[in-house]
Write an enzyme that holds these catalytic residues in place. Structure first.
Site, PDB file in Angstrom:
ATOM      1  N   CYS A 159      85.473  42.708   5.980  1.00 17.83           N
ATOM      2  CA  CYS A 159      85.034  43.541   4.849  1.00 17.83           C
ATOM      3  C   CYS A 159      85.385  42.933   3.490  1.00 17.83           C
ATOM      4  O   CYS A 159      84.856  43.367   2.468  1.00 17.83           O
ATOM      5  CB  CYS A 159      85.627  44.939   4.957  1.00 17.83           C
ATOM      6  SG  CYS A 159      85.097  45.793   6.441  1.00 17.83           S
TER       7      CYS A 159
ATOM      8  N   HIS B   4      85.069  47.941  -1.991  1.00 19.21           N
ATOM      9  CA  HIS B   4      84.449  47.940  -0.667  1.00 19.21           C
ATOM     10  C   HIS B   4      84.378  49.391  -0.215  1.00 19.21           C
ATOM     11  O   HIS B   4      85.361  50.128  -0.323  1.00 19.21           O
ATOM     12  CB  HIS B   4      85.291  47.104   0.298  1.00 19.21           C
ATOM     13  CG  HIS B   4      84.987  47.397   1.734  1.00 19.21           C
ATOM     14  ND1 HIS B   4      83.701  47.332   2.227  1.00 19.21           N
ATOM     15  CD2 HIS B   4      85.775  47.808   2.764  1.00 19.21           C
ATOM     16  CE1 HIS B   4      83.723  47.666   3.505  1.00 19.21           C
ATOM     17  NE2 HIS B   4      84.959  47.964   3.853  1.00 19.21           N
TER      18      HIS B   4
ATOM     19  N   ASN C 228      80.287  52.421   5.793  1.00 16.21           N
ATOM     20  CA  ASN C 228      80.955  51.126   5.631  1.00 16.21           C
ATOM     21  C   ASN C 228      80.050  50.016   6.165  1.00 16.21           C
ATOM     22  O   ASN C 228      79.866  49.896   7.378  1.00 16.21           O
ATOM     23  CB  ASN C 228      82.291  51.167   6.389  1.00 16.21           C
ATOM     24  CG  ASN C 228      83.083  49.875   6.268  1.00 16.21           C
ATOM     25  OD1 ASN C 228      82.548  48.839   5.899  1.00 16.21           O
ATOM     26  ND2 ASN C 228      84.360  49.938   6.594  1.00 16.21           N
TER      27      ASN C 228
HETATM   28  O1  UT7 Z   1      86.531  48.476   6.335  1.00 19.25           O
HETATM   29  C1  UT7 Z   1      87.825  48.090   6.690  1.00 19.25           C
HETATM   30  C2  UT7 Z   1      88.797  49.061   6.319  1.00 19.25           C
HETATM   31  N1  UT7 Z   1      88.725  50.248   7.154  1.00 19.25           N
HETATM   32  C3  UT7 Z   1      89.187  51.358   6.657  1.00 19.25           C
HETATM   33  O2  UT7 Z   1      89.562  51.393   5.521  1.00 19.25           O
HETATM   34  C4  UT7 Z   1      89.322  52.587   7.550  1.00 19.25           C
HETATM   35  C5  UT7 Z   1      90.640  53.233   7.234  1.00 19.25           C
HETATM   36  N2  UT7 Z   1      90.893  54.433   7.988  1.00 19.25           N
HETATM   37  C6  UT7 Z   1      90.216  55.598   7.825  1.00 19.25           C
HETATM   38  O3  UT7 Z   1      89.265  55.664   7.084  1.00 19.25           O
HETATM   39  C7  UT7 Z   1      90.741  56.821   8.522  1.00 19.25           C
HETATM   40  O4  UT7 Z   1      91.976  56.523   9.127  1.00 19.25           O
HETATM   41  C8  UT7 Z   1      89.776  57.389   9.582  1.00 19.25           C
HETATM   42  C9  UT7 Z   1      88.583  58.041   8.913  1.00 19.25           C
HETATM   43  C10 UT7 Z   1      89.328  56.316  10.540  1.00 19.25           C
HETATM   44  C11 UT7 Z   1      90.474  58.496  10.384  1.00 19.25           C
HETATM   45  O5  UT7 Z   1      90.981  59.492   9.527  1.00 19.25           O
HETATM   46  P1  UT7 Z   1      92.473  60.031   9.693  1.00 19.25           P
HETATM   47  O6  UT7 Z   1      92.666  61.071   8.685  1.00 19.25           O
HETATM   48  O7  UT7 Z   1      93.391  58.830   9.651  1.00 19.25           O
HETATM   49  O8  UT7 Z   1      92.429  60.709  11.113  1.00 19.25           O
HETATM   50  P2  UT7 Z   1      93.227  60.351  12.438  1.00 19.25           P
HETATM   51  O9  UT7 Z   1      92.747  59.072  13.030  1.00 19.25           O
HETATM   52  O10 UT7 Z   1      94.697  60.515  12.188  1.00 19.25           O
HETATM   53  O11 UT7 Z   1      92.753  61.550  13.372  1.00 19.25           O
HETATM   54  C12 UT7 Z   1      93.059  62.922  13.091  1.00 19.25           C
HETATM   55  C13 UT7 Z   1      92.483  63.780  14.176  1.00 19.25           C
HETATM   56  C14 UT7 Z   1      92.861  63.323  15.575  1.00 19.25           C
HETATM   57  O12 UT7 Z   1      93.024  64.459  16.398  1.00 19.25           O
HETATM   58  P3  UT7 Z   1      94.510  65.014  16.763  1.00 19.25           P
HETATM   59  O13 UT7 Z   1      95.185  63.869  17.428  1.00 19.25           O
HETATM   60  O14 UT7 Z   1      95.118  65.352  15.424  1.00 19.25           O
HETATM   61  O15 UT7 Z   1      94.210  66.177  17.618  1.00 19.25           O
HETATM   62  C15 UT7 Z   1      91.656  62.546  16.035  1.00 19.25           C
HETATM   63  O16 UT7 Z   1      91.523  62.513  17.441  1.00 19.25           O
HETATM   64  O17 UT7 Z   1      91.051  63.733  14.126  1.00 19.25           O
HETATM   65  C16 UT7 Z   1      90.544  63.332  15.392  1.00 19.25           C
HETATM   66  N3  UT7 Z   1      89.328  62.562  15.209  1.00 19.25           N
HETATM   67  C17 UT7 Z   1      88.106  63.111  15.080  1.00 19.25           C
HETATM   68  N4  UT7 Z   1      87.686  64.379  15.134  1.00 19.25           N
HETATM   69  C18 UT7 Z   1      86.368  64.608  14.956  1.00 19.25           C
HETATM   70  C19 UT7 Z   1      89.209  61.205  15.051  1.00 19.25           C
HETATM   71  N5  UT7 Z   1      87.927  60.869  14.867  1.00 19.25           N
HETATM   72  C20 UT7 Z   1      87.219  62.028  14.870  1.00 19.25           C
HETATM   73  C21 UT7 Z   1      85.857  62.343  14.709  1.00 19.25           C
HETATM   74  N6  UT7 Z   1      85.481  63.636  14.767  1.00 19.25           N
HETATM   75  N7  UT7 Z   1      84.922  61.371  14.497  1.00 19.25           N
END
Ligand code: UT7
Length: 323
Positions: A113, A251, A280
């Site tokens: 990225c 980005h 993205n």
């Molecule tokens: O381009 C390169 C750089 N990449 C990035 O910058 C990405 C950086 N990361 C992010 O944007 C975020 O970490 C994400 C959007 C990927 C995830 O957001 P988050 O706030 O960090 O959520 P999380 O992974 O901690 O997940 C929170 C909850 C989990 O459930 P529990 O364990 O709390 O019950 C996940 O299983 O949300 C759940 N979850 C979802 N729920 C509905 C994860 N993905 C989804 C989904 N729909 N698509």
């Protein structure tokens, strides 16, 4: 001194649009979660027979048209991508052939990225050294090809597209009042490579390309601090403060990352965001955002832009450019 000045941009997004409602039919997710956690509503996805070189060629053709020059006038083509059509030849060589240029050097850059910032820095150094005058820099990716469509933690984040800019050498005074690229700042830390990677590749898995894997929360933590650090470095390097900046063009990974970074830089009102519509698009996201902001009449001649990116590697970096 010679500076790399911005001449024109171009962009291309595939026709097919995948909405959050479409994703609800594919994995256990919902529009409310995706919108709240990422700000993404739609992403463009390549057609069955469409490849990264096709997206890149269309963006490059539009940039040539906007610059009012022909492909023969290009001295160099640099293409940032993580999703090349083939392991080799480079996608840049395919684009060169599609454009009809038969001699200029053309190569790919792989910094995920951050690829477009790495490509700009490379082009800038070729121009500043006097080796080349007119350079096409493209960011193009088809991340949909390497996303695991069963992994709701990643598949909702990515889209496909391409953006291109043309840079041209221009003799200038060498002060921070010059136009063009004022500086670039590149970083990588390979010890964090397991946070965001593809679990295959030509050498590792006997030609199996593999799928994208990410520890999203961990990447998120690195993103804001590193983007702020390299953006501040670009300003200090050129004796500017954030007040001098017209637009921050990050980005486009996640609206929460964009806003947190802009807030720390005290530039919330200067943020260009296309993540809602494009998601993205990896190396393509910054040139796509530049092109959109020019098209929307936001970016004007003389504007000072901070470009910033972070991605797999981890790699990160910034570029200060006056349009
Ligand atoms: O381009 C390169 C750089 N990449 C990035 O910058 C990405 C950086 N990361 C992010 O944007 C975020 O970490 C994400 C959007 C990927 C995830 O957001 P988050 O706030 O960090 O959520 P999380 O992974 O901690 O997940 C929170 C909850 C989990 O459930 P529990 O364990 O709390 O019950 C996940 O299983 O949300 C759940 N979850 C979802 N729920 C509905 C994860 N993905 C989804 C989904 N729909 N698509």
């Amino acid at each position: 001194m010679i500076r790399s000045t911005f001449i024109a941009s171009g962009a291309y997004l595939p026709e097919k649009i995948l909405t959050n409602a479409d994703l609800e039919q594919m994995v256990d997710t919902n529009d409310a979660w995706i919108t709240e956690r990422t700000g993404i509503k739609t992403r463009h996805i390549v057609a069955e027979n469409e490849m990264t070189s096709d997206l890149a060629t269309k963006a490059a053709q539009q940039a040539l048209k906007n610059a009012n020059i022909t492909a023969d006038e290009l001295d160099l083509i640099i293409l940032a991508t993580t999703t090349p059509d083939n392991t080799f030849p480079s996608t840049a060589c395919k684009v060169q052939a599609n454009l009809g240029n038969k001699t200029c050097p053309a190569f790919d850059i792989q910094a995920v990225c951050t690829g477009f910032i790495y490509a700009l820095a490379t082009a800038d150094n070729f121009i500043k050294s006097g080796q080349y005058k007119t350079v096409m820099v493209i960011g193009a990716d088809s991340l949909s090809r390497i996303v695991d469509w069963n992994d709701r933690g990643t598949c909702i984040l990515f889209g496909d597209g391409a953006g291109a800019v043309i840079l041209q050498a221009k003799e200038q005074l060498g002060t921070n009042q010059d136009t063009g690229i004022l500086s670039t700042h590149l970083y990588s830390d390979g010890s964090t490579r397991d946070l965001l990677y593809v679990d295959g590749g030509a050498a590792q898995t006997n030609g199996e390309v593999g799928k994208l894997r990410m520890l999203g929360t961990e990447v998120f933590k690195h993103a804001v601090s590193k983007l702020v650090q390299c953006s501040k470095e670009a300003l200090e390097h050129n004796d500017f403060t954030i007040e001098n900046v017209d637009w921050i063009i990050p980005h486009q990974a996640n609206q929460r990352i964009l806003e947190a970074t802009a807030k720390k830089l005290k530039a919330q009102d200067k943020l260009i965001s296309t993540v809602r519509d494009h998601a993205n698009t990896s190396a393509a996201s910054i040139p796509l955002a530049i092109n959109s902001a020019i098209h929307d009449g936001k970016i004007k001649n003389g504007d000072l832009l901070v470009l910033q990116a972070i991605g797999g590697g981890l790699t990160w970096g910034s570029c200060l450019i006056k349009i």
